[in-house]
Write a protein that holds these residues in place. Sequence first.
Motif, PDB file in Angstrom:
ATOM      1  N   ASN A 149       8.174  18.115 -19.064  1.00  0.00           N
ATOM      2  CA  ASN A 149       8.019  19.556 -18.829  1.00  0.00           C
ATOM      3  C   ASN A 149       7.336  19.882 -17.507  1.00  0.00           C
ATOM      4  OD1 ASN A 149       9.210  20.149 -21.328  1.00  0.00           O
ATOM      5  ND2 ASN A 149       7.234  19.922 -22.377  1.00  0.00           N
ATOM      6  N   GLU A 150       7.080  18.905 -16.655  1.00  0.00           N
ATOM      7  CA  GLU A 150       6.499  19.178 -15.346  1.00  0.00           C
ATOM      8  C   GLU A 150       7.595  19.601 -14.369  1.00  0.00           C
ATOM      9  OE1 GLU A 150       2.694  16.104 -15.382  1.00  0.00           O
ATOM     10  OE2 GLU A 150       4.275  15.913 -13.887  1.00  0.00           O
ATOM     11  N   ALA A 151       7.210  20.391 -13.398  1.00  0.00           N
ATOM     12  CA  ALA A 151       8.160  20.818 -12.382  1.00  0.00           C
ATOM     13  C   ALA A 151       8.561  19.631 -11.516  1.00  0.00           C
ATOM     14  CB  ALA A 151       7.536  21.914 -11.522  1.00  0.00           C
ATOM     15  N   PRO A 152       9.761  19.677 -10.928  1.00  0.00           N
ATOM     16  CA  PRO A 152      10.171  18.579 -10.035  1.00  0.00           C
ATOM     17  C   PRO A 152       9.172  18.393  -8.904  1.00  0.00           C
ATOM     18  CG  PRO A 152      12.024  19.999 -10.533  1.00  0.00           C
ATOM     19  CD  PRO A 152      10.817  20.682 -11.084  1.00  0.00           C
ATOM     20  N   LEU A 153       8.939  17.139  -8.546  1.00  0.00           N
ATOM     21  CA  LEU A 153       7.991  16.822  -7.487  1.00  0.00           C
ATOM     22  C   LEU A 153       8.606  17.076  -6.115  1.00  0.00           C
ATOM     23  CD1 LEU A 153       6.710  13.479  -9.003  1.00  0.00           C
ATOM     24  CD2 LEU A 153       5.453  15.621  -8.907  1.00  0.00           C
ATOM     25  N   ALA A 154       7.770  17.511  -5.183  1.00  0.00           N
ATOM     26  CA  ALA A 154       8.231  17.677  -3.804  1.00  0.00           C
ATOM     27  C   ALA A 154       8.458  16.300  -3.185  1.00  0.00           C
ATOM     28  CB  ALA A 154       7.182  18.444  -3.002  1.00  0.00           C
ATOM     29  N   ALA A 193      19.689  14.073  -6.624  1.00  0.00           N
ATOM     30  CA  ALA A 193      19.027  14.740  -5.506  1.00  0.00           C
ATOM     31  C   ALA A 193      18.310  13.770  -4.589  1.00  0.00           C
ATOM     32  CB  ALA A 193      18.027  15.764  -6.056  1.00  0.00           C
ATOM     33  N   ASP A 194      18.056  12.556  -5.065  1.00  0.00           N
ATOM     34  CA  ASP A 194      17.336  11.591  -4.243  1.00  0.00           C
ATOM     35  C   ASP A 194      18.207  10.958  -3.160  1.00  0.00           C
ATOM     36  OD1 ASP A 194      18.975  10.048  -5.801  1.00  0.00           O
ATOM     37  OD2 ASP A 194      17.358   8.990  -6.850  1.00  0.00           O
ATOM     38  N   GLY A 195      19.514  11.200  -3.203  1.00  0.00           N
ATOM     39  CA  GLY A 195      20.397  10.673  -2.180  1.00  0.00           C
ATOM     40  C   GLY A 195      20.744   9.211  -2.332  1.00  0.00           C
ATOM     41  N   ILE A 196      20.408   8.607  -3.469  1.00  0.00           N
ATOM     42  CA  ILE A 196      20.676   7.186  -3.691  1.00  0.00           C
ATOM     43  C   ILE A 196      21.898   7.041  -4.589  1.00  0.00           C
ATOM     44  CG2 ILE A 196      19.783   5.037  -4.668  1.00  0.00           C
ATOM     45  CD1 ILE A 196      16.989   5.999  -3.971  1.00  0.00           C
ATOM     46  N   GLY A 202       0.784  -1.223   0.000  1.00  0.00           N
ATOM     47  CA  GLY A 202       0.000   0.000   0.000  1.00  0.00           C
ATOM     48  C   GLY A 202       0.815   1.273   0.000  1.00  0.00           C
ATOM     49  N   ASP A 203       2.098   1.198   0.289  1.00  0.00           N
ATOM     50  CA  ASP A 203       2.933   2.394   0.267  1.00  0.00           C
ATOM     51  C   ASP A 203       3.268   2.804  -1.162  1.00  0.00           C
ATOM     52  OD1 ASP A 203       2.958   2.568   2.951  1.00  0.00           O
ATOM     53  OD2 ASP A 203       5.030   1.916   3.239  1.00  0.00           O
ATOM     54  N   VAL A 204       3.472   4.075  -1.357  1.00  0.00           N
ATOM     55  CA  VAL A 204       3.918   4.580  -2.662  1.00  0.00           C
ATOM     56  C   VAL A 204       5.400   4.284  -2.826  1.00  0.00           C
ATOM     57  CG1 VAL A 204       4.283   6.640  -4.060  1.00  0.00           C
ATOM     58  CG2 VAL A 204       2.174   6.374  -2.747  1.00  0.00           C
ATOM     59  N   LEU A 205       5.763   3.665  -3.939  1.00  0.00           N
ATOM     60  CA  LEU A 205       7.163   3.349  -4.214  1.00  0.00           C
ATOM     61  C   LEU A 205       7.808   4.387  -5.114  1.00  0.00           C
ATOM     62  CD1 LEU A 205       6.985  -0.512  -4.803  1.00  0.00           C
ATOM     63  CD2 LEU A 205       7.547   0.723  -2.719  1.00  0.00           C
ATOM     64  N   ALA A 206       7.020   4.985  -6.006  1.00  0.00           N
ATOM     65  CA  ALA A 206       7.599   5.950  -6.942  1.00  0.00           C
ATOM     66  C   ALA A 206       6.509   6.876  -7.452  1.00  0.00           C
ATOM     67  CB  ALA A 206       8.259   5.229  -8.111  1.00  0.00           C
ATOM     68  N   LEU A 207       6.906   8.073  -7.800  1.00  0.00           N
ATOM     69  CA  LEU A 207       6.029   9.036  -8.454  1.00  0.00           C
ATOM     70  C   LEU A 207       6.638   9.388  -9.799  1.00  0.00           C
ATOM     71  CD1 LEU A 207       5.220  11.419  -5.450  1.00  0.00           C
ATOM     72  CD2 LEU A 207       3.792   9.601  -6.372  1.00  0.00           C
ATOM     73  N   LEU A 208       5.827   9.410 -10.849  1.00  0.00           N
ATOM     74  CA  LEU A 208       6.311   9.703 -12.190  1.00  0.00           C
ATOM     75  C   LEU A 208       6.064  11.169 -12.527  1.00  0.00           C
ATOM     76  CD1 LEU A 208       5.059   6.542 -14.121  1.00  0.00           C
ATOM     77  CD2 LEU A 208       7.240   6.929 -12.980  1.00  0.00           C
TER      78      LEU A 208
END
Length: 314
Positions: free
Chosen positions: A12-17, A69-72, A2-8
């Motif tokens: 041209n969309e702004a970076p997601l918070a 930026a994701d730190g991975i 049930g947890d979110v693993l990724a957001l797409l």
Amino acid sequence: VGDVLALLRGENEAPLAPYVASPRTAAPPAPVAAPAPERVGHREKISPAARRRAAELGVDLERIAPGGADGIVSLADVERAAAATAPGAPADKSAAMRQAIGAAMAKSKREIPHYYLGSTIDVSAALDWLERGNRERPVQRRVLFAAVLQRAVSLSLKDFPELNGFWIDGRFEPAAAVHLGVGIALRGGGLIAPAIHDAGNKSLIEIMEALSDLIQRARSGALRSSELTEATVTLTNLGEQGVETVYGVIYPPQVALVGFGKVRPQPWVVDDRIEVRRTVHATLCADHRASVGHRGALFLGALERLLQEPEKLA
């Protein structure tokens, strides 16, 4: 679950918070804040492909800073660190590759308890069978003996899972399939061992096609990262260079390497008489933490039986 693993993020969309999963309890969610620094060696902070590549190149994960930026820590971060920390900081790519390989092999010999086994195999039946088949194929579809050896090794490994997998974090992790790494020398210098994925379930023709494709793309620099990081065992064949016997060094975190020398005629006893037969010397180098010599010997015996019953390799 049930947890979110990724957001797409669309084009041209702004970076997601940064996304914070909803808590499973009634407690209010914590405010979103910049991630605290963590040791990059943590399992959560490095991709599986990057972890495996770092083990292959002998790179210390604790010294790699994530480039995104994701730190991975990514595969690209590991390879960049390997090139940067190589002795002498070579400018050309081939020299960096040779030094990275040298570092990985030195680490392998220091840390892995290698054992070696060898056996001379009569491959006359396999070569006769291959030559008959090739006479019926168009030139561009003919099969190399190297593909026959790869097919035989892949099939034999199905019964010896302790030779097919990885030694990671102090324990053996068997692989779900045989992804056969094939040693390929690059024209500009250096050596790589990209994987033929699921080789144990490919036919001889399919392995030949995969081998041809890998060689072509390896020499044009078009290999996929999965092919470079997901091999579960490696096969090296130096027969074309005139070598009779190959004693390999395990490519960490793998636990075994199979080697073949050149095919050569030699006297051989068949039904109490001496004949000239075509033979090849096969070697197994394995990690004693994951397998024992008894099982390694049984593997070489299974390989020999397959090469003497080549119809099973089709």
